[in-house]
Write a protein that holds these residues in place. Structure first.
Motif, PDB file in Angstrom:
ATOM      1  N   ALA A  83       0.821  -1.211   0.000  1.00  0.00           N
ATOM      2  CA  ALA A  83       0.000   0.000   0.000  1.00  0.00           C
ATOM      3  C   ALA A  83       0.857   1.264   0.000  1.00  0.00           C
ATOM      4  N   LEU A  84       2.148   1.131   0.295  1.00  0.00           N
ATOM      5  CA  LEU A  84       3.067   2.276   0.290  1.00  0.00           C
ATOM      6  C   LEU A  84       4.194   1.998  -0.711  1.00  0.00           C
ATOM      7  N   PRO A  85       3.881   1.940  -2.000  1.00  0.00           N
ATOM      8  CA  PRO A  85       4.881   1.536  -2.992  1.00  0.00           C
ATOM      9  C   PRO A  85       6.042   2.516  -3.144  1.00  0.00           C
ATOM     10  N   PHE A  86       5.868   3.748  -2.677  1.00  0.00           N
ATOM     11  CA  PHE A  86       6.929   4.744  -2.794  1.00  0.00           C
ATOM     12  C   PHE A  86       8.015   4.549  -1.743  1.00  0.00           C
ATOM     13  N   LEU A  87       7.801   3.603  -0.807  1.00  0.00           N
ATOM     14  CA  LEU A  87       8.809   3.277   0.193  1.00  0.00           C
ATOM     15  C   LEU A  87       9.336   1.871  -0.065  1.00  0.00           C
ATOM     16  N   ALA A  95       6.525   1.790   8.872  1.00  0.00           N
ATOM     17  CA  ALA A  95       5.528   2.865   8.895  1.00  0.00           C
ATOM     18  C   ALA A  95       4.155   2.321   9.285  1.00  0.00           C
ATOM     19  N   LEU A  96       3.791   1.153   8.752  1.00  0.00           N
ATOM     20  CA  LEU A  96       2.503   0.557   9.086  1.00  0.00           C
ATOM     21  C   LEU A  96       2.471   0.072  10.537  1.00  0.00           C
ATOM     22  N   ALA A  97       3.600  -0.445  11.011  1.00  0.00           N
ATOM     23  CA  ALA A  97       3.676  -0.844  12.420  1.00  0.00           C
ATOM     24  C   ALA A  97       3.510   0.372  13.326  1.00  0.00           C
ATOM     25  N   LEU A  98       4.102   1.496  12.930  1.00  0.00           N
ATOM     26  CA  LEU A  98       3.945   2.733  13.692  1.00  0.00           C
ATOM     27  C   LEU A  98       2.481   3.161  13.736  1.00  0.00           C
TER      28      LEU A  98
END
Length: 426
Positions: A83-87, A95-98
């Motif tokens: 879902a965060l392809p730019f990372l 980021a998702l864990a955060l």
């Protein structure tokens, strides 16, 4: 604004400041800006999770990888960084864990608040989870914990939602099914029905869509005694007296393989069976009483504590579950879990020392490693005993002592009548 309002406005501000500062430090460790002592805990994400990601996104579970031992919905957590392809994968996962960590904090702060409920649950999560170090963001357990916290906080008012979330959590990592240990009465039956329906629907959908969805049911059949477990302490000591086995990476964890390792694994399973029997006995007694509002959360923490501590494997990320459940318990003024929760927090601090800081000493069975394991597992055992005692006392109260009858005066009159007679002179 009155004094109470000012305290409320400052409370969350200080809480979010502490959470933000501690999580920034954790992110710096996870992203490699700062170096945390001991082995790199992020390789599970950058190597193992990333490898699973490549297999899962092509429509199959990693059937050839013995370390895949998870229910089918775990694929959602592994695939989520897409879902965060730019990372990059590891950065997106952190980021998702955060975000999951932040969701837990907000749920504790706002999701279940009622009159008189304190902030200590949110503070407990902020501090307790940070004690685990970068492990918090290097496993997907914080995401599962967010689901569990949401289930327990909504459960007293919406039992079907409790069951649905517990069932979905069980499809992520099995243990959230224990959230229903304290679901009693008619509401409990609705919660269990919703959980069974959710598990059945999710399992069927994954089984039809992807081969190998139910392989987790037998994946841990041949697991051994993991070096951080309670039973492993016997072998750690035995190594100093000539134990001839080995320490191997087995089924994705570091385990003892050799003489008596199988016996200890069987003993751990037997202890888990004893814990299950105690929970059944408590449930049979508690369903005939009137447990308090905190019983659902208290029973969940007790059940997960018992199953975690008696397991053949006690991985560091298991403490994430316990800290989250302890935080929920502390949100309820009537909870009996204050001491067990703080024992869990102390165990979290020792856990980050035994893994990753001094994990080499643990693997080598050095005196420092053994001492850390004795302390950590001892704290978990103490938490189990105090939690079980508190849960039993809360839901199965002792019968009230009979009220003694008033003593009669020598002349047959009660003391009150005699006093009245003297006052009137009759």
């Amino acid at each position: 604004m009155d004094g109470t309002g000012r305290r409320w406005s400052l409370g969350p501000a200080a809480l979010f400041a502490a959470w933000g500062a501690s999580r920034l430090v954790l992110l710096l460790f996870v992203l490699g800006v700062l170096v945390f002592p001991g082995p790199d805990v992020t390789t599970d994400v950058s190597v193992i999770y990333r490898g699973w990601f490549e297999v899962l996104r092509h429509g199959s579970f990693p059937l050839d990888d013995v370390s895949w031992q998870y229910p089918p919905a775990a694929a959602l957590a592994i695939l989520a960084p897409a879902a965060l392809p730019f990372l990059g994968y590891a950065t997106a996962f952190a980021a998702l864990a955060l975000l999951a960590d932040l969701a837990v904090l907000c749920l504790l702060l706002y999701g279940g608040r009622g009159p008189g409920r304190p902030l200590r649950g949110a503070w407990f999560w902020t501090v307790g989870a940070a004690l685990l170090g970068p492990t918090l963001y290097a496993r997907y357990d914080v995401m599962v914990t967010a689901v569990a916290v949401a289930a327990l906080l909504t459960g007293p008012r919406r039992p079907r939602l409790l069951g649905t979330l517990a069932g979905f959590g069980a499809m992520l990592k099995v243990w959230p099914l224990l959230l229903l240990a304290g679901a009693l009465g008619r509401a409990g039956r609705r919660a269990w029905a919703a959980a069974v329906a959710t598990v059945a629907a999710a399992a069927s959908a994954f089984a039809l869509a992807m081969p190998g969805a139910l392989s987790f049911l037998t994946a841990q059949r041949d697991r051994g005694t993991e070096v951080e477990s309670l039973g492993a302490l016997v072998i750690h000591v035995a190594r100093h007296f000539g134990w001839s086995g080995q320490v191997l990476l087995n089924y994705g964890s570091v385990e003892f393989v050799g003489p008596y390792a199988g016996v200890l694994s069987d003993a751990s399973l037997a202890l888990t069976g004893v814990a299950s029997g105690w929970l059944v006995l408590w449930w049979l007694r508690a369903r005939r009483s009137s447990p308090g509002a905190a019983t659902l959360a208290d029973a969940a923490l007790t059940a997960v504590l018992l199953f975690t501590t008696t397991s053949r494997v006690i991985s560091p990320q298991y403490l994430v579950w316990l800290v989250g459940l302890g935080a929920v318990c502390l949100c309820f003024p009537g909870s009996r879990m204050r001491l067990p929760a703080w024992l869990v927090a102390a165990a979290s601090l020792v856990t980050v020392l035994e893994f990753p800081v001094y994990f080499v000493d643990v693997v080598m069975s050095d005196r420092l490693g053994i001492a850390l394991l004795v302390l950590r597992n001892g704290l978990l055992l103490a938490a189990c005993v105090t939690a079980a005692h508190g849960l039993w006392r809360a839901a199965v109260p002792r019968p009230a002592a009979p009220t003694p009858a008033p003593r009669s005066a020598p002349d047959g009159l009660s003391p009150a009548v005699r006093a009245d007679t003297r006052a009137t002179g009759r």
